[in-house]
Structures are given as C-alpha cells and as structure tokens.
Design a protein around this motif. Sequence first.
Motif, PDB file in Angstrom:
ATOM      1  N   ARG A  30     -12.498 -14.775 -28.027  1.00  0.00           N
ATOM      2  CA  ARG A  30     -11.171 -15.505 -27.788  1.00  0.00           C
ATOM      3  C   ARG A  30     -10.197 -14.434 -27.413  1.00  0.00           C
ATOM      4  O   ARG A  30      -9.264 -14.687 -26.436  1.00  0.00           O
ATOM      5  CB  ARG A  30     -10.609 -16.248 -28.963  1.00  0.00           C
ATOM      6  N   ALA A  31     -10.349 -13.246 -28.033  1.00  0.00           N
ATOM      7  CA  ALA A  31      -9.377 -12.316 -27.477  1.00  0.00           C
ATOM      8  C   ALA A  31      -9.554 -11.844 -25.985  1.00  0.00           C
ATOM      9  O   ALA A  31      -8.727 -11.265 -25.254  1.00  0.00           O
ATOM     10  CB  ALA A  31      -9.197 -11.265 -28.412  1.00  0.00           C
TER      11      ALA A  31
ATOM     12  N   LYS B 202     -11.544 -14.597 -20.283  1.00  0.00           N
ATOM     13  CA  LYS B 202     -10.823 -14.694 -18.893  1.00  0.00           C
ATOM     14  C   LYS B 202     -11.370 -15.768 -18.499  1.00  0.00           C
ATOM     15  O   LYS B 202     -12.330 -16.259 -18.132  1.00  0.00           O
ATOM     16  CB  LYS B 202     -11.258 -13.415 -18.169  1.00  0.00           C
TER      17      LYS B 202
ATOM     18  N   GLU C 145      -5.667 -14.823 -16.908  1.00  0.00           N
ATOM     19  CA  GLU C 145      -5.548 -14.595 -18.194  1.00  0.00           C
ATOM     20  C   GLU C 145      -4.048 -15.273 -18.519  1.00  0.00           C
ATOM     21  O   GLU C 145      -2.890 -14.818 -18.091  1.00  0.00           O
ATOM     22  CB  GLU C 145      -5.520 -13.200 -18.761  1.00  0.00           C
ATOM     23  N   LEU C 146      -4.301 -16.337 -18.835  1.00  0.00           N
ATOM     24  CA  LEU C 146      -2.815 -17.217 -19.153  1.00  0.00           C
ATOM     25  C   LEU C 146      -1.924 -16.721 -20.128  1.00  0.00           C
ATOM     26  O   LEU C 146      -0.588 -16.850 -19.824  1.00  0.00           O
ATOM     27  CB  LEU C 146      -3.155 -18.615 -19.514  1.00  0.00           C
ATOM     28  N   ASP C 147      -2.344 -16.063 -21.143  1.00  0.00           N
ATOM     29  CA  ASP C 147      -1.511 -15.230 -22.108  1.00  0.00           C
ATOM     30  C   ASP C 147      -0.699 -14.150 -21.649  1.00  0.00           C
ATOM     31  O   ASP C 147       0.521 -14.044 -21.856  1.00  0.00           O
ATOM     32  CB  ASP C 147      -2.220 -15.018 -23.362  1.00  0.00           C
ATOM     33  N   GLU C 148      -1.345 -13.446 -20.840  1.00  0.00           N
ATOM     34  CA  GLU C 148      -0.961 -12.149 -20.189  1.00  0.00           C
ATOM     35  C   GLU C 148      -0.445 -12.628 -18.841  1.00  0.00           C
ATOM     36  O   GLU C 148       0.387 -11.604 -18.346  1.00  0.00           O
ATOM     37  CB  GLU C 148      -1.888 -11.040 -20.105  1.00  0.00           C
ATOM     38  N   GLN C 149      -0.507 -13.852 -18.063  1.00  0.00           N
ATOM     39  CA  GLN C 149       0.063 -14.109 -16.938  1.00  0.00           C
ATOM     40  C   GLN C 149      -0.314 -12.945 -15.892  1.00  0.00           C
ATOM     41  O   GLN C 149       0.613 -12.532 -15.206  1.00  0.00           O
ATOM     42  CB  GLN C 149       1.659 -14.287 -16.944  1.00  0.00           C
TER      43      GLN C 149
END
Length: 157
Positions: A27-28, A31, A56-60
Amino acid sequence: MNRVKFVFFFFVTGVVLSLVYNFLSDRAHRKDECTASLIVFNKNIQTHLTLNFMYELDEQKGIVAVSGSYLDGGKVKGNIRRDVIYDFDKNYNAYQFHSLEINKYGNIDSVSDEFLASMLPDFYVYPNEKISYIISKQNQHSFLIKIGSRPLLYCAN
C-alpha cells in the motif's frame, strides 16, 4: 503438547505478521497506472503512440511514458521514447498536469521536439508546460480522459 501449541502459535503469529507487513508495504509503494493508445494523423504522416500514465495520487506526481513510431507514406521514419515527469493539482475530477522534466531515450527517440509538438500538446514535449484534463472513472480499471466534454483517451490498466 505445550511445545506443539507453542510452535503452532509462533507459526501462526509469523504468518499473520508477514501478511500485515506485505499489505502495508504494498500500500505504501503502490503506484497506479493506465495505458492509452492512439494514432495521430497529420497530412501524410501517421504517428502511433502509447501513453502509459504512472501516478501516485497521495503525492500528486507521476510519469507518462510516451512511446511509438511515426510513418510517412506508410514507411517507418522514426521512433519516439521519452518519459514526462510531472506533478498535478486536482480540483474535483479536473486535473492540471505540469511537466517538470522530459527524459528522452537518445538511442531510441529519433524525432525532433518540433515534430512531436506538431502531433502532441507541448506538455508531452517540453518541460514547464501545463495541460488540463477531466478524468472520469469508467469502471474499476479504466478512465476516460477528456477536455471539456470531448473524450480524448480511454485509459485502462
């Protein structure tokens, strides 16, 4: 009997901890990606392209791998292979991509930037360019990439 229970308990605990670790690790480092294929016609030239969006949606941030070839008069004249490193901002289902860096694979990419810019938006050719897309989820594994209400690409993974 206690020794068998202890070994069994130790084994089960190890399996559970291993599964939890693998789940969290995946999960971490997950991609997402999707691939779109397209053919662009310009006069007598055909360009066959594959755009592989990795993000990577979290890191945009993400990378678009642009690859393909172009034909002039039905004969292959050159190949395209470059990576566009980008970041993006999201506003509902509208995304503004900003190209940060363009990495060309010199031994494969044999087209000029000017030629590619006649086939694709500048975002895919030059650094520090922007492009806005509306991205609509189609199902669990695919997206429709649009500008306004006009569909441009169907992107599937």
